[in-house]
Scaffold this active site. Structure first.
Site, PDB file in Angstrom:
ATOM      1  N   GLU A  66      -3.731   7.951  -5.902  1.00 41.36           N
ATOM      2  CA  GLU A  66      -3.857   7.097  -7.292  1.00 41.36           C
ATOM      3  C   GLU A  66      -5.224   7.681  -8.007  1.00 41.36           C
ATOM      4  O   GLU A  66      -6.128   7.809  -7.434  1.00 41.36           O
ATOM      5  CB  GLU A  66      -4.115   5.504  -6.940  1.00 41.36           C
ATOM      6  CG  GLU A  66      -2.693   5.218  -6.235  1.00 41.36           C
ATOM      7  CD  GLU A  66      -2.733   3.447  -6.115  1.00 41.36           C
ATOM      8  OE1 GLU A  66      -3.785   2.821  -6.544  1.00 41.36           O
ATOM      9  OE2 GLU A  66      -1.949   3.221  -5.285  1.00 41.36           O
ATOM     10  N   ARG A  95       0.848  -1.106   0.121  1.00 42.89           N
ATOM     11  CA  ARG A  95      -0.122   0.059  -0.101  1.00 42.89           C
ATOM     12  C   ARG A  95       0.927   1.336  -0.095  1.00 42.89           C
ATOM     13  O   ARG A  95       1.790   1.255   0.497  1.00 42.89           O
ATOM     14  CB  ARG A  95      -0.981  -0.190   1.278  1.00 42.89           C
ATOM     15  CG  ARG A  95      -1.786  -0.964   1.401  1.00 42.89           C
ATOM     16  CD  ARG A  95      -2.996  -0.830   0.339  1.00 42.89           C
ATOM     17  NE  ARG A  95      -3.533  -2.294  -0.246  1.00 42.89           N
ATOM     18  CZ  ARG A  95      -4.547  -2.456  -1.039  1.00 42.89           C
ATOM     19  NH1 ARG A  95      -4.844  -1.394  -1.990  1.00 42.89           N
ATOM     20  NH2 ARG A  95      -4.952  -3.616  -1.477  1.00 42.89           N
ATOM     21  N   HIS A 130      -0.536   0.372 -10.130  1.00 46.74           N
ATOM     22  CA  HIS A 130      -1.489  -0.663  -9.297  1.00 46.74           C
ATOM     23  C   HIS A 130      -2.018  -1.509 -10.402  1.00 46.74           C
ATOM     24  O   HIS A 130      -3.246  -2.070 -10.138  1.00 46.74           O
ATOM     25  CB  HIS A 130      -2.535   0.424  -8.793  1.00 46.74           C
ATOM     26  CG  HIS A 130      -3.102  -0.383  -7.431  1.00 46.74           C
ATOM     27  ND1 HIS A 130      -3.398   0.325  -6.376  1.00 46.74           N
ATOM     28  CD2 HIS A 130      -3.117  -1.750  -7.084  1.00 46.74           C
ATOM     29  CE1 HIS A 130      -3.748  -0.628  -5.339  1.00 46.74           C
ATOM     30  NE2 HIS A 130      -3.834  -1.637  -5.773  1.00 46.74           N
TER      31      HIS A 130
END
Lengths: 315, 315
Positions: free
Chosen positions: A259, A230, A278
């Site tokens: 993000e 994370r 991601h």
């Protein structure tokens, strides 16, 4: 006739989940789907079970009057832990399934680094025969922060290539592939001699900012950081500085504090940095629906569900 | 006092070998080194053993009057098989040691392909957040041509990531990681359903041109060819055409018919092609010297040496 159990699927790819679940022909289950939260919808107000992505689930929670169980489609359930949100239901998450994809991700980036993949690609573009010798993973030292199912799968796969592995965890944890497990008070000893530092920690108050300027300056100049957990674990400004000043050798980042990464963010321009947006281990209905189906059978049978989240621990 | 055994090391990096061998303090051995062939040199004319690279050894052979044993520092000993060269000595090669590096090479290129590494790198250069999902090696089908120690090590490592593996060999060969071994007459069946074709064949008359236009057109449109053995196996012109016409999905080439690859060669400009300039598993004194040292102990003890080359088979 017994009352039907009502499931609402709340996800941008809800139809893919619906298809997998309808095919499984689960007894006593009525399935509704939605790609967005509509607080007036009877399907939401009357559902017993919610299956979906935490970004939508957290908005739906207050309106689900009959809610008993929520199955998250993401490993990261942070949105459901926000202050003020109800916790009077059973929350199950996703564990185990991302390990193999995460291990492929980590191995890909370890090997491209050792083998000078990008340097050689640039030589090819320039028409240059580039015989600079590759490195090898064999004998390299890799540290894994976070020894849950993902960290342990990474350890297992990478150890198969002769990499020496140490771990870092909030409590003693053992795993055949790991030579030693360091505890939080030993963080600096843990990072000091690593060739690679891989972070797969969950997003909790205890992990926020754990990799800061001091940790980065303790690492070897040649070390490469891979963050696949994370974004909260990393002080991004400190990392950009450490990379620009060559205090560490490189970074591979899949997750970020914000993000998508804002266009003005310095990490877009930081040297020796690979960004992967991601994509290390995307949730897909193919991967996740079987977990819901398994858990629904347990639910019907009165058994304990798999992957129950402890609201206090946060995972 | 017994006569000393005389070793001449003939290699561009002869000093690195000398250092490792002198450190091993081998009994009864006198060591000389040279980076080039001097046919008048007493060290060459009087040596019992030659250790070195086949490109130099083949020029030295006619002048070594007392020669009994040659240890090659390369896996590819083709220069020593040239017509007219003497074969009245024991030739030992290099096996086993390149397997781990070759496996890292193959795994690197399988994973960069699955994970769209270069596409994502270009997105990063362009400032684009690129969430296109990665593939996975799990369940993919990979064929290995050549099931010697290198092919078997590649199979072992890649199978650990859930890849299904079939082999191709001139004789039945078994290996725990390989589902089925195809024979030369079954070449087209072998390549038909592969996601990846990895060639690690030696350079022999039987392997020359084995991967030709017909084989390439039998492969899947999405299949990727990885040639990490020898350049002779491949019809390079046919490959460049197959890639340009998208008959196969990509190629990763470490070896070529002519090296360095000539500046005008079409493969420099062929789409979906990665060139790695014969760096998959470089010989290094660190890797190779221990093999000579082990074999010298066997030589002294009258035991059979490791990795004896059969001049007729060519490996």
């Amino acid at each position: 006739m017994a009352r039907q159990t009502k499931l609402l699927i709340l996800a941008s790819d809800a139809e893919a989940y619906q298809q997998a679940i309808v095919e499984a022909d689960l007894p006593g289950l009525t399935v509704a789907v939605s790609g967005a939260v509509d607080k007036e919808s009877p399907a939401l107000q009357g559902c017993d079970i919610l299956l979906g992505s935490p970004d939508l689930l957290c908005q739906a929670l207050p309106h689900a009057r009959r809610l008993k169980w929520v199955q998250s489609t993401w490993a990261g359930i942070t949105p459901l832990l926000a202050a003020g949100l109800r916790r009077d239901y059973l929350l199950t998450g996703i564990k185990e399934v991302f390990g193999p994809l995460m291990a492929e991700y980590v191995l890909c980036h370890l090997l491209t680094h050792e083998r000078r993949f990008l340097q050689r690609y640039r030589s090819q573009q320039a028409g240059q025969w580039d015989e600079s010798p590759p490195g090898t993973l064999r004998g390299k030292r890799l540290g894994i922060m976070g020894l849950g199912s993902i960290g342990r799968e990474i350890a297992r796969v990478v150890a198969g290539l002769g990499v020496r592995i140490v771990g870092f965890s909030r409590s003693q944890s053992s795993c055949p592939a790991i030579e030693r497990c360091y505890l939080p008070a030993e963080l600096f000893d843990f990072v000091r001699n690593l060739d690679y530092l891989v972070a797969v920690l969950p997003d909790t108050p205890a992990t926020t900012g754990l990799i800061d300027a001091k940790v980065l300056s303790t690492m070897r100049n040649s070390a490469v950081l891979i963050n696949v957990g994370r974004g909260n674990v990393l002080d991004e400004a400190a990392l950009a500085r450490a990379l620009s000043e060559k205090k560490i050798g490189g970074a591979v980042l899949d997750v970020f504090a914000e993000e998508p990464l804002p266009a003005s963010h310095p990490l877009w321009q930081t040297p020796n940095t690979i960004l992967t947006f991601h994509t290390a281990a995307p949730s897909s209905a193919e991967l996740i629906a079987p977990i819901f189906i398994d858990n629904y059978h347990r639910w019907l049978g009165g058994e304990e569900l798999l992957n129950i989240v402890d609201f206090n621990r946060g995972y």
